[in-house]
Design a protein around this motif. Structure first.
Motif, PDB file in Angstrom:
ATOM      1  N   ALA A 169       0.843  -1.189   0.000  1.00 27.27           N
ATOM      2  CA  ALA A 169       0.000   0.000   0.000  1.00 27.27           C
ATOM      3  C   ALA A 169       0.881   1.242   0.000  1.00 27.27           C
ATOM      4  CB  ALA A 169      -0.915  -0.001   1.223  1.00 27.27           C
ATOM      5  N   GLY A 170       0.310   2.355  -0.424  1.00 30.49           N
ATOM      6  CA  GLY A 170       1.042   3.618  -0.414  1.00 30.49           C
ATOM      7  C   GLY A 170       0.821   4.362   0.893  1.00 30.49           C
ATOM      8  N   PRO A 171       1.846   5.035   1.421  1.00 25.92           N
ATOM      9  CA  PRO A 171       1.677   5.788   2.665  1.00 25.92           C
ATOM     10  C   PRO A 171       0.803   7.027   2.466  1.00 25.92           C
ATOM     11  CG  PRO A 171       3.861   6.176   1.752  1.00 25.92           C
ATOM     12  CD  PRO A 171       3.233   5.109   0.907  1.00 25.92           C
ATOM     13  N   ARG A 172       0.176   7.436   3.543  1.00 25.10           N
ATOM     14  CA  ARG A 172      -0.590   8.685   3.559  1.00 25.10           C
ATOM     15  C   ARG A 172       0.341   9.800   4.034  1.00 25.10           C
ATOM     16  NH1 ARG A 172      -4.659   6.371   7.709  1.00 25.10           N
ATOM     17  NH2 ARG A 172      -2.657   5.419   8.255  1.00 25.10           N
ATOM     18  N   VAL A 173       0.425  10.871   3.260  1.00 23.05           N
ATOM     19  CA  VAL A 173       1.343  11.977   3.539  1.00 23.05           C
ATOM     20  C   VAL A 173       0.530  13.228   3.820  1.00 23.05           C
ATOM     21  CG1 VAL A 173       3.273  13.347   2.693  1.00 23.05           C
ATOM     22  CG2 VAL A 173       3.043  10.947   1.980  1.00 23.05           C
ATOM     23  N   ALA A 174       0.692  13.800   5.011  1.00 21.31           N
ATOM     24  CA  ALA A 174       0.041  15.062   5.367  1.00 21.31           C
ATOM     25  C   ALA A 174       1.068  16.183   5.288  1.00 21.31           C
ATOM     26  CB  ALA A 174      -0.544  14.978   6.767  1.00 21.31           C
ATOM     27  N   ILE A 175       0.727  17.274   4.592  1.00 25.14           N
ATOM     28  CA  ILE A 175       1.630  18.406   4.399  1.00 25.14           C
ATOM     29  C   ILE A 175       1.106  19.609   5.165  1.00 25.14           C
ATOM     30  CG2 ILE A 175       2.672  19.964   2.720  1.00 25.14           C
ATOM     31  CD1 ILE A 175       2.404  17.783   0.627  1.00 25.14           C
ATOM     32  N   ILE A 176       1.981  20.199   5.980  1.00 24.08           N
ATOM     33  CA  ILE A 176       1.642  21.399   6.739  1.00 24.08           C
ATOM     34  C   ILE A 176       2.650  22.491   6.392  1.00 24.08           C
ATOM     35  CG2 ILE A 176       1.378  22.420   9.036  1.00 24.08           C
ATOM     36  CD1 ILE A 176       0.903  19.549  10.088  1.00 24.08           C
ATOM     37  N   SER A 177       2.184  23.570   5.821  1.00 24.09           N
ATOM     38  CA  SER A 177       3.027  24.750   5.607  1.00 24.09           C
ATOM     39  C   SER A 177       2.920  25.643   6.835  1.00 24.09           C
ATOM     40  CB  SER A 177       2.577  25.520   4.370  1.00 24.09           C
ATOM     41  OG  SER A 177       2.575  24.688   3.221  1.00 24.09           O
ATOM     42  N   SER A 178       3.972  26.414   7.097  1.00 17.48           N
ATOM     43  CA  SER A 178       3.914  27.321   8.249  1.00 17.48           C
ATOM     44  C   SER A 178       4.523  28.659   7.894  1.00 17.48           C
ATOM     45  CB  SER A 178       4.628  26.709   9.464  1.00 17.48           C
ATOM     46  OG  SER A 178       6.021  26.648   9.270  1.00 17.48           O
ATOM     47  N   GLY A 179       3.923  29.713   8.420  1.00 17.01           N
ATOM     48  CA  GLY A 179       4.458  31.052   8.194  1.00 17.01           C
ATOM     49  C   GLY A 179       3.362  32.093   8.086  1.00 17.01           C
ATOM     50  N   ASP A 180       3.481  33.186   8.845  1.00 19.86           N
ATOM     51  CA  ASP A 180       2.489  34.255   8.781  1.00 19.86           C
ATOM     52  C   ASP A 180       2.479  34.951   7.425  1.00 19.86           C
ATOM     53  OD1 ASP A 180       1.657  33.810  11.359  1.00 19.86           O
ATOM     54  OD2 ASP A 180       2.840  35.431  12.249  1.00 19.86           O
ATOM     55  N   LEU A 182       2.572  33.559   4.486  1.00 17.82           N
ATOM     56  CA  LEU A 182       2.076  32.723   3.392  1.00 17.82           C
ATOM     57  C   LEU A 182       0.606  32.983   3.097  1.00 17.82           C
ATOM     58  CD1 LEU A 182       3.752  29.298   4.262  1.00 17.82           C
ATOM     59  CD2 LEU A 182       4.554  31.068   2.687  1.00 17.82           C
ATOM     60  N   VAL A 183       0.287  32.975   1.807  1.00 13.86           N
ATOM     61  CA  VAL A 183      -1.079  33.120   1.317  1.00 13.86           C
ATOM     62  C   VAL A 183      -1.302  32.027   0.272  1.00 13.86           C
ATOM     63  CG1 VAL A 183      -2.679  34.619   0.040  1.00 13.86           C
ATOM     64  CG2 VAL A 183      -1.094  35.610   1.713  1.00 13.86           C
ATOM     65  N   PRO A 184      -2.475  31.359   0.263  1.00 12.87           N
ATOM     66  CA  PRO A 184      -2.719  30.336  -0.757  1.00 12.87           C
ATOM     67  C   PRO A 184      -2.499  30.876  -2.168  1.00 12.87           C
ATOM     68  CG  PRO A 184      -4.416  30.232   0.931  1.00 12.87           C
ATOM     69  CD  PRO A 184      -3.584  31.467   1.222  1.00 12.87           C
ATOM     70  N   PRO A 195       3.131  33.935  -2.025  1.00  9.66           N
ATOM     71  CA  PRO A 195       2.294  32.759  -2.267  1.00  9.66           C
ATOM     72  C   PRO A 195       2.898  31.516  -1.616  1.00  9.66           C
ATOM     73  CG  PRO A 195       2.707  33.965  -4.301  1.00  9.66           C
ATOM     74  CD  PRO A 195       3.647  34.518  -3.273  1.00  9.66           C
ATOM     75  N   SER A 196       2.042  30.658  -1.142  1.00 11.77           N
ATOM     76  CA  SER A 196       2.484  29.387  -0.550  1.00 11.77           C
ATOM     77  C   SER A 196       2.732  28.389  -1.684  1.00 11.77           C
ATOM     78  CB  SER A 196       1.412  28.856   0.411  1.00 11.77           C
ATOM     79  OG  SER A 196       1.812  27.631   0.992  1.00 11.77           O
ATOM     80  N   SER A 197       3.973  28.362  -2.153  1.00 13.46           N
ATOM     81  CA  SER A 197       4.304  27.539  -3.322  1.00 13.46           C
ATOM     82  C   SER A 197       4.822  26.152  -2.951  1.00 13.46           C
ATOM     83  CB  SER A 197       5.362  28.242  -4.179  1.00 13.46           C
ATOM     84  OG  SER A 197       6.570  28.420  -3.434  1.00 13.46           O
ATOM     85  N   ASN A 198       5.355  25.992  -1.743  1.00 16.00           N
ATOM     86  CA  ASN A 198       6.037  24.737  -1.424  1.00 16.00           C
ATOM     87  C   ASN A 198       5.112  23.535  -1.349  1.00 16.00           C
ATOM     88  OD1 ASN A 198       8.658  25.765  -1.281  1.00 16.00           O
ATOM     89  ND2 ASN A 198       8.417  26.411   0.845  1.00 16.00           N
ATOM     90  N   ALA A 199       3.936  23.719  -0.762  1.00 11.55           N
ATOM     91  CA  ALA A 199       3.038  22.569  -0.591  1.00 11.55           C
ATOM     92  C   ALA A 199       2.586  22.016  -1.938  1.00 11.55           C
ATOM     93  CB  ALA A 199       1.830  22.956   0.257  1.00 11.55           C
ATOM     94  N   VAL A 200       2.227  22.909  -2.868  1.00  7.61           N
ATOM     95  CA  VAL A 200       1.790  22.422  -4.181  1.00  7.61           C
ATOM     96  C   VAL A 200       2.963  21.817  -4.943  1.00  7.61           C
ATOM     97  CG1 VAL A 200      -0.238  23.898  -4.391  1.00  7.61           C
ATOM     98  CG2 VAL A 200       1.983  24.796  -5.081  1.00  7.61           C
ATOM     99  N   MET A 201       4.165  22.384  -4.743  1.00  5.63           N
ATOM    100  CA  MET A 201       5.356  21.823  -5.386  1.00  5.63           C
ATOM    101  C   MET A 201       5.621  20.403  -4.883  1.00  5.63           C
ATOM    102  SD  MET A 201       9.299  23.216  -5.099  1.00  5.63           S
ATOM    103  CE  MET A 201       9.365  22.901  -3.323  1.00  5.63           C
ATOM    104  N   LEU A 216      -2.829  20.085   4.412  1.00  5.28           N
ATOM    105  CA  LEU A 216      -3.598  20.599   5.546  1.00  5.28           C
ATOM    106  C   LEU A 216      -3.564  22.115   5.642  1.00  5.28           C
ATOM    107  CD1 LEU A 216      -2.705  17.947   8.282  1.00  5.28           C
ATOM    108  CD2 LEU A 216      -4.725  18.080   6.818  1.00  5.28           C
ATOM    109  N   GLY A 217      -2.963  22.765   4.671  1.00  4.43           N
ATOM    110  CA  GLY A 217      -2.986  24.213   4.652  1.00  4.43           C
ATOM    111  C   GLY A 217      -1.861  24.841   5.453  1.00  4.43           C
ATOM    112  N   ILE A 218      -2.086  26.086   5.875  1.00  3.31           N
ATOM    113  CA  ILE A 218      -1.031  26.928   6.451  1.00  3.31           C
ATOM    114  C   ILE A 218      -1.244  27.087   7.945  1.00  3.31           C
ATOM    115  CG2 ILE A 218       0.056  29.204   6.384  1.00  3.31           C
ATOM    116  CD1 ILE A 218      -1.108  29.414   3.469  1.00  3.31           C
ATOM    117  N   ALA A 219      -0.215  26.753   8.714  1.00  2.08           N
ATOM    118  CA  ALA A 219      -0.199  27.060  10.145  1.00  2.08           C
ATOM    119  C   ALA A 219       0.463  28.418  10.343  1.00  2.08           C
ATOM    120  CB  ALA A 219       0.575  25.990  10.914  1.00  2.08           C
ATOM    121  N   ARG A 220      -0.090  29.190  11.230  1.00  2.00           N
ATOM    122  CA  ARG A 220       0.492  30.502  11.512  1.00  2.00           C
ATOM    123  C   ARG A 220       1.634  30.356  12.521  1.00  2.00           C
ATOM    124  NH1 ARG A 220      -0.402  32.578   6.977  1.00  2.00           N
ATOM    125  NH2 ARG A 220      -2.598  32.426   6.357  1.00  2.00           N
TER     126      ARG A 220
END
Length: 393
Positions: A169-180, A182-184, A195-201, A216-220
């Motif tokens: 099976a393939g692992p489940r990967v959760a991505i959390i960006s952080s930084g005040d 960052l904007v989607p 722009p929050s480019s790293n998560a999509v990259m 999971l989006g951006i943590a402040r």
């Protein structure tokens, strides 16, 4: 700081292989074999014609012959040939019993049920014949465990008698960006925002691997926001944080992770770009903290995250394989950290980008290689051969 090689080995020790799942062939591409692929039958199952023509006995050449029947793919001729007899045959059809060669139809002249040569005679037995088992035999190993399944393996598996395969099976990967800051991507920005480019990259980098990615989006930049995102990530096999892993006043990922119960195995490695790399465990999840600069995030994801996913998904060779090519420019001597220079491979030659700042993204748009510079590497002259990793992602 620890070396890249030590970090690699310690990272994989944190991980466990995913469960094995019986997977139908149409869904198997990209996953890794949990067992050797062993043929359950031989192919071809019997002697088959490789051409349209006439099946004859080699000892009867150069003819003439009498045509006594026909053999087509899926509709074999069930009799045996006697002296001077032939069977009309088509590509993929069984050879009649006692026949041992095929004369192509272009070399035959036919009148009613009588045929004779008008071209070249077969020069040996089994001319234009696919002999039984010439592709593979029952019990042959067609692919090794740990091999990533591609279209060719799927074809071989189907021919070998499989309708599904035992795959990890393939692992489940959760991505959390952080930084005040960052904007989607795509939303309006103030000058102090980016722009929050790293998560999509990174999600794009993972798209060719067998894994399930959840952004999971951006943590402040506060512990409460990070704690909330880490709580949401529970249940993932790999938790990837991006940014906040350095030593600044607003770099809080290490503290938030330990507050949540994580144990860190290492933090900071001797690599450029990407020194502030963290790895540890949060519950049953492997936690990997990547730097926030896009160049650093890209390189460390390529060097560590992608191999981690491959390893957990069952790959026998999770690390990228280095190649070598001449360099078009001079490179200064290396220092106390291994360096991975973004570069372009064109016409068999490598050209590193002049700008290697970890904060720039423009080189990533055209980079297709990383030049490897070991610790204390000697200077490189124009035309010198250097090692590199192809960016086949």
């Amino acid at each position: 700081m620890i070396s890249v090689e030590e970090a690699r080995q310690r990272l994989l020790k944190l991980a466990s292989l995913m469960p094995v799942v019986s997977t139908p062939l149409p869904l198997a591409k990209g996953r890794f074999l949990a067992e050797d692929l062993i043929a359950r039958r031989q192919q071809p199952a019997a002697h088959m014609s490789a051409m349209d023509g006439y099946a004859v006995r080699f000892s009867d050449c150069p003819g003439p012959w009498s045509v006594i029947g026909e053999s087509a793919a899926g509709h074999r001729y069930n009799g045996a040939l006697a002296a001077g007899e032939a069977v009309r045959i088509f590509t993929g059809a069984h050879l009649p019993e006692n026949s041992d060669c095929v004369i192509i139809q272009e070399d035959i002249e036919r009148s009613g049920d009588n045929i004779s040569l008008c071209g070249d005679a077969p020069h040996q037995k089994w001319h234009h014949v696919r002999k039984a088992g010439s592709d593979f035999s029952n019990g042959d190993r067609l692919a090794q465990a740990g091999t990533q399944v591609n279209a060719g393996i799927i074809a071989a598996a189907a021919m070998a008698g499989y309708g599904d395969l035992p795959l990890f099976a393939g692992p489940r990967v959760a991505i959390i960006s952080s930084g005040d800051e960052l904007v989607p991507p795509g939303l309006p920005l103030r000058t102090e925002q980016i722009p929050s480019s790293n998560a999509v990259m990174i999600a794009a980098m993972l798209s060719s691997l067998p894994c399930e990615v959840q952004d999971l989006g951006i943590a402040r930049d506060n512990l409460a926001s990070l704690a909330e995102k880490l709580e949401q990530a529970k249940g993932a096999d790999i938790i990837v944080t991006i940014g906040g892993a350095s030593v600044g006043d607003h770099d809080l990922v290490h503290r938030a992770a330990t507050d949540a119960g994580a144990t860190m195995d290492f933090w900071r490695i001797a690599v450029r770009p990407g020194k502030p790399l963290m790895a540890g465990k949060l519950g049953n999840s492997v936690m990997l903290g990547l730097p926030g600069n896009p160049g650093s995030a890209f390189v460390t994801a390529f060097l560590f995250l992608l191999p981690l996913v491959r390893h957990m998904a069952g790959s026998a060779q999770p690390w990228p394989t280095s190649l070598s090519a001449p360099c078009t420019t001079a490179i200064a001597a290396g220092g106390p950290r291994a360096e991975y220079l973004r570069a372009v491979l064109q016409d068999g030659e490598l050209t590193p980008f002049h700008m290697q700042d970890s904060g720039v993204t423009k080189p990533l748009a055209s980079a297709n290689a990383l030049i490897i510079r070991p610790v204390d590497a000697p200077p490189v002259g124009v035309g010198d051969i250097v090692a590199y990793l192809p960016l086949d992602i």
